[in-house]
Structures are given as structure tokens and as C-alpha cells.
Design a protein around this motif. Structure first.
Motif, PDB file in Angstrom:
ATOM      1  N   ALA A  90       0.834  -1.205   0.000  1.00  0.00           N
ATOM      2  CA  ALA A  90       0.000   0.000   0.000  1.00  0.00           C
ATOM      3  C   ALA A  90       0.870   1.257   0.000  1.00  0.00           C
ATOM      4  O   ALA A  90       0.586   2.231  -0.706  1.00  0.00           O
ATOM      5  N   LEU A  91       1.930   1.236   0.804  1.00  0.00           N
ATOM      6  CA  LEU A  91       2.824   2.393   0.880  1.00  0.00           C
ATOM      7  C   LEU A  91       3.493   2.662  -0.465  1.00  0.00           C
ATOM      8  O   LEU A  91       3.615   3.818  -0.891  1.00  0.00           O
ATOM      9  N   ARG A  92       3.935   1.602  -1.143  1.00  0.00           N
ATOM     10  CA  ARG A  92       4.570   1.788  -2.454  1.00  0.00           C
ATOM     11  C   ARG A  92       3.593   2.388  -3.467  1.00  0.00           C
ATOM     12  O   ARG A  92       3.956   3.271  -4.247  1.00  0.00           O
ATOM     13  N   ARG A  93       2.346   1.924  -3.440  1.00  0.00           N
ATOM     14  CA  ARG A  93       1.352   2.448  -4.365  1.00  0.00           C
ATOM     15  C   ARG A  93       1.028   3.908  -4.044  1.00  0.00           C
ATOM     16  O   ARG A  93       0.898   4.744  -4.943  1.00  0.00           O
ATOM     17  N   PHE A 153       1.300   8.559   5.743  1.00  0.00           N
ATOM     18  CA  PHE A 153       0.572   7.338   5.411  1.00  0.00           C
ATOM     19  C   PHE A 153       1.292   6.134   6.004  1.00  0.00           C
ATOM     20  O   PHE A 153       2.485   5.927   5.756  1.00  0.00           O
ATOM     21  N   LEU A 154       0.581   5.374   6.813  1.00  0.00           N
ATOM     22  CA  LEU A 154       1.065   4.117   7.384  1.00  0.00           C
ATOM     23  C   LEU A 154       2.428   4.255   8.061  1.00  0.00           C
ATOM     24  O   LEU A 154       3.328   3.434   7.904  1.00  0.00           O
ATOM     25  N   GLY A 155       2.560   5.330   8.838  1.00  0.00           N
ATOM     26  CA  GLY A 155       3.765   5.511   9.633  1.00  0.00           C
ATOM     27  C   GLY A 155       4.903   6.220   8.940  1.00  0.00           C
ATOM     28  O   GLY A 155       5.961   6.434   9.543  1.00  0.00           O
ATOM     29  N   PHE A 156       4.720   6.602   7.675  1.00  0.00           N
ATOM     30  CA  PHE A 156       5.774   7.293   6.922  1.00  0.00           C
ATOM     31  C   PHE A 156       5.261   8.653   6.455  1.00  0.00           C
ATOM     32  O   PHE A 156       4.053   8.878   6.360  1.00  0.00           O
ATOM     33  N   ARG A 157       6.208   9.527   6.153  1.00  0.00           N
ATOM     34  CA  ARG A 157       5.878  10.805   5.519  1.00  0.00           C
ATOM     35  C   ARG A 157       6.405  10.747   4.097  1.00  0.00           C
ATOM     36  O   ARG A 157       7.632  10.653   3.867  1.00  0.00           O
ATOM     37  N   VAL A 158       5.478  10.793   3.148  1.00  0.00           N
ATOM     38  CA  VAL A 158       5.809  10.660   1.732  1.00  0.00           C
ATOM     39  C   VAL A 158       6.061  12.047   1.158  1.00  0.00           C
ATOM     40  O   VAL A 158       5.149  12.862   1.028  1.00  0.00           O
ATOM     41  N   ASN A 179      10.839  13.625  -2.851  1.00  0.00           N
ATOM     42  CA  ASN A 179      12.128  13.004  -3.154  1.00  0.00           C
ATOM     43  C   ASN A 179      12.633  12.047  -2.084  1.00  0.00           C
ATOM     44  O   ASN A 179      13.752  11.531  -2.206  1.00  0.00           O
ATOM     45  N   CYS A 180      11.853  11.826  -1.051  1.00  0.00           N
ATOM     46  CA  CYS A 180      12.295  10.877  -0.025  1.00  0.00           C
ATOM     47  C   CYS A 180      11.100  10.377   0.773  1.00  0.00           C
ATOM     48  O   CYS A 180      10.002  10.930   0.716  1.00  0.00           O
ATOM     49  N   LEU A 181      11.358   9.302   1.511  1.00  0.00           N
ATOM     50  CA  LEU A 181      10.322   8.656   2.317  1.00  0.00           C
ATOM     51  C   LEU A 181      10.854   8.552   3.742  1.00  0.00           C
ATOM     52  O   LEU A 181      11.795   7.801   4.010  1.00  0.00           O
ATOM     53  N   ARG A 182      10.271   9.339   4.646  1.00  0.00           N
ATOM     54  CA  ARG A 182      10.775   9.412   6.014  1.00  0.00           C
ATOM     55  C   ARG A 182       9.828   8.704   6.985  1.00  0.00           C
ATOM     56  O   ARG A 182       8.621   8.681   6.774  1.00  0.00           O
ATOM     57  N   LYS A 201      12.922  -0.327   6.433  1.00  0.00           N
ATOM     58  CA  LYS A 201      13.594  -0.408   5.134  1.00  0.00           C
ATOM     59  C   LYS A 201      12.704   0.041   3.985  1.00  0.00           C
ATOM     60  O   LYS A 201      13.194   0.279   2.875  1.00  0.00           O
ATOM     61  N   GLN A 202      11.402   0.188   4.232  1.00  0.00           N
ATOM     62  CA  GLN A 202      10.513   0.676   3.179  1.00  0.00           C
ATOM     63  C   GLN A 202      10.788   2.142   2.856  1.00  0.00           C
ATOM     64  O   GLN A 202      10.423   2.621   1.783  1.00  0.00           O
ATOM     65  N   GLY A 203      11.427   2.832   3.788  1.00  0.00           N
ATOM     66  CA  GLY A 203      11.752   4.239   3.566  1.00  0.00           C
ATOM     67  C   GLY A 203      13.242   4.438   3.344  1.00  0.00           C
ATOM     68  O   GLY A 203      14.026   3.488   3.270  1.00  0.00           O
ATOM     69  N   ASP A 204      13.624   5.707   3.242  1.00  0.00           N
ATOM     70  CA  ASP A 204      15.036   6.059   3.067  1.00  0.00           C
ATOM     71  C   ASP A 204      15.671   6.162   4.452  1.00  0.00           C
ATOM     72  O   ASP A 204      15.822   7.262   5.009  1.00  0.00           O
TER      73      ASP A 204
END
Length: 356
Positions: free
Chosen positions: A117-120, A279-284, A287-290, A332-335
Motif C-alpha cells: 500500500a505504501l509503495r502504491r 501514510f502508514l507511519g511514513f511521511r511521503v 524526493n524521499c520517504l521518512r 527499510k521501506q523508507g530512506d
């Protein structure tokens, strides 16, 4: 619209109930109630099969507890026998109904999940100027029982199966009281309707997804949103056309009212994707995924507690290793390479973890 019948023999089949018991015990096989059930497994399954066939089955009493992270929620645990029934039902009806879900519905589905879901979400966000990101207010406590039963009857015509589904829905324990009024209501209408599914049930997870399935198709097919996804009650539409998303929000509010649902007044927003979206614990970001700071703090607290319990001899070391591996796989899903190195060095825990 196809409706499914003649399901009861499959649901009450002995081999299906054995399979359901095997699934229900995963991760819980050494608990007292599971050990007691498995001690005379065949007799317990025969007894359960008889109760179902003779329509004497009644759901048991839930045990409830509250979790406080990431937010306070009431979790309800059904008796083990009922969990076997839930798996037995889902073994049969999920493969029939789930293929009708849209491809971008990600929660509680085999092969989908948070990372996909995060990748999409990231793909949509980085290819669009604007996002309409929405959250449904108190979703699980707000699910209307009569509306849910009506939706189920549109898919299932087997009366015995409907009886069991109604038993499970009607057997739900009281959830958080939500007083919401909708067009056509009088003052007492909200109090006259049973609402809420217990978080924690396999059937609740499936039915919560199913409850919004027609809504998903409405967004995709009627509103013509090409970039749309949903994870439980969090959903987002993406577009380069700001006016389209503004109009879509109005239509979404109207549609959700037919399900007696409302958007969260704060968490539902329309904004430019360049500002970044949570989204789902990350900030999209463009240029990066935190990792969101609150999620990082929560993960660190949980890990410190596990390490402390391990040092006190309360849990084995490999449980801590498994938890850390799972957390790092999520990060690892993020940077997060440098972040993971820093976390690992700060833990001062002698464990072998493959960070990749």
C-alpha cells in the motif's frame, strides 16, 4: 449481480472446521484455552459442527482490553471456539467475495498489506499535484448492522450462511458510543440502531473491508478517479485537477452518509502533494520517504521494553531478535539506512540482525 448459494455444506464440513482450527491457533497454540480445545480436537469439532447444523450455536462473551498506541482503541477477543467458526466461515466466503474488491484495497488481504500500500501511495503521490486524503470518523464503532446485513444479502443467498453471519454480527459486544445524525433522522434515530464491529475478529476485518467495497467502486467507476487507494478506513484520491478533487469530496460525503459514516473533520484534507503526506507511519515527500517521528519514538519504546524483559529473563532472546527484524524490515521501506544504523548501535543489544 451474482449471489452465492449452497455454501452451508462447505462451511460445516468437518475438514473445513479442522482447517479453521489450525488457522485460529496460529501464534496461540500454547494458550490454555487453545490447549484445552485441542486436547479433544475431533470431539470439539464434531460438537461445533452439530451446533452449527442444528442452529444451536451461540457466540460467546468477548474479553475486552484497551491498547493505547498509536491511539486508544478497544480490542475485543472472542472465545477460541468462536474464532474457529470465524475462520470456517471466512474459508468459504472470502474467496468468493474478495475477488470483487478493487485492486487498490490493501488491508487484511493475502499478498497486499502495508508495504505494498505504501509503495502504491508513493507512486500516486509522486505522479500527481494534489491529494484528497481522508479518514472515516470512528469507523469500526460506526458500522451499521442493518446496512451491513443488507450489503451481505446482496452477495449471499444461502439462508443458513446468512443465519451464521447474522449471529456473528448480532453477537458483537457493545462498542464506543457514537451519536451521529444523518438526513432523515429524528433525535433518537442514532440510538435505535445497532452499530459497531469488534476490532480483533477475523470476520470484523473482512466485513469492514466489505462494507466499503461498493464505495470503492463508486469512487473508481462513478467519480472516475484513476488514482485511488484505501487501507481500512484511510483512503486517498490523487489528481492534477484540484477542482475534480474538490467536487469528489462533496460526492464522497454524500455517499458515505448512505452508509451512516462521516469523514474525520481534521484528518480529511485536500492539499498539494509537494507538502508531503502521512501514510502508514511514513511521511511521503517528493524526493524521499521518512519515518514519522511519533512512530519512531513508539518503536524505540517498544524495543527498549523488550530488551529489558529479555535481560530480566521474562522472554527469550530470539523473541527480541524477531521483533527487531520485523521493525527493521518495516523501516527499510523508507530512506532509512543511516537511521537504522544509528538505532542498532544505540540499542546495545547482542543480537544478529540482517539489516540489508
Amino acid at each position: 449481480m451474482k449471489r452465492y448459494g449452497n455454501l452451508w455444506e462447505q462451511i460445516t464440513d468437518f475438514s473445513n472446521l479442522i482447517s479453521a482450527a489450525q488457522k485460529a491457533q496460529k501464534g496461540k497454540r500454547f494458550r490454555d484455552n487453545v490447549l484445552a480445545f485441542n486436547y479433544n480436537l475431533e470431539q470439539e469439532i464434531f460438537k461445533l459442527q452439530t451446533e452449527l447444523k442444528e442452529k444451536t450455536y451461540l457466540p460467546g462473551k468477548y474479553k475486552t482490553f484497551t491498547v493505547y498506541e498509536p491511539k486508544p482503541r478497544q480490542i475485543s477477543a472472542a472465545p477460541y471456539k468462536d474464532r474457529v467458526v470465524h475462520h470456517g466461515l471466512c474459508n468459504v466466503i472470502v474467496p468468493l467475495i474478495e475477488p470483487k474488491f478493487i485492486a487498490d484495497c490493501y488491508a487484511n488481504r493475502i499478498g497486499y498489506g502495508t508495504h505494498r500500500a505504501l509503495r502504491r501511495f508513493t507512486q500516486f503521490a509522486r505522479s500527481s499535484k494534489y491529494i484528497l486524503q481522508c479518514d472515516i470518523r470512528k469507523y469500526f464503532p460506526s458500522i451499521d448492522h442493518e446496512i451491513l446485513k443488507t450489503l451481505v444479502r446482496r452477495k449471499i443467498k444461502c439462508q443458513h450462511t446468512l443465519w451464521l453471519i447474522h449471529q456473528i454480527i448480532d453477537g458483537s459486544n457493545p462498542q464506543e458510543e457514537i451519536i451521529l445524525h444523518f438526513p432523515g433522522d429524528d433525535l433518537l434515530s442514532p440510538l435505535a440502531r445497532r452499530r459497531g464491529l469488534p476490532i480483533g475478529n477475523l470476520t470484523s476485518q473482512f466485513l469492514a473491508n466489505f462494507y466499503l467495497n461498493d464505495f470503492d467502486h463508486f469512487v473508481k467507476e462513478q467519480l472516475k478517479s484513476r488514482k485511488y487507494l484505501r487501507y481500512v478506513d484511510d483512503f486517498a484520491l490523487f489528481s492534477d485537477d484540484l477542482a475534480f478533487l474538490e467536487a469528489a469530496r462533496s460526492e464522497i460525503v454524500k455517499y458515505l452518509a448512505t452508509l451512516r459514516l462521516q469523514l474525520h473533520p481534521v484528518k480529511s484534507q485536500l492539499f498539494a502533494t509537494k507538502e508531503g503526506a502521512n501514510f502508514l507511519g511514513f511521511r511521503v515527500l517528493p524526493n524521499c520517504l521518512r519515518v514519522r517521528q511519533e512512530n519512531l519514538r513508539r518503536g524505540r519504546r517498544r524495543t527498549r521494553r523488550l530488551i529489558l524483559r529479555s535481560r530480566e529473563g521474562k522472554i527469550p532472546c530470539f523473541h527480541v531478535c524477531q521483533s527487531l527484524q520485523s521493525w527493521f524490515a518495516h523501516l527499510k521501506q523508507g530512506d532509512t539506512w543511516h537511521l537504522r544504523q544509528k538505532i542498532f548501535q544505540s540499542l546495545n543489544f547482542n543480537a544478529s540482525i540482517n539489516q540489508g
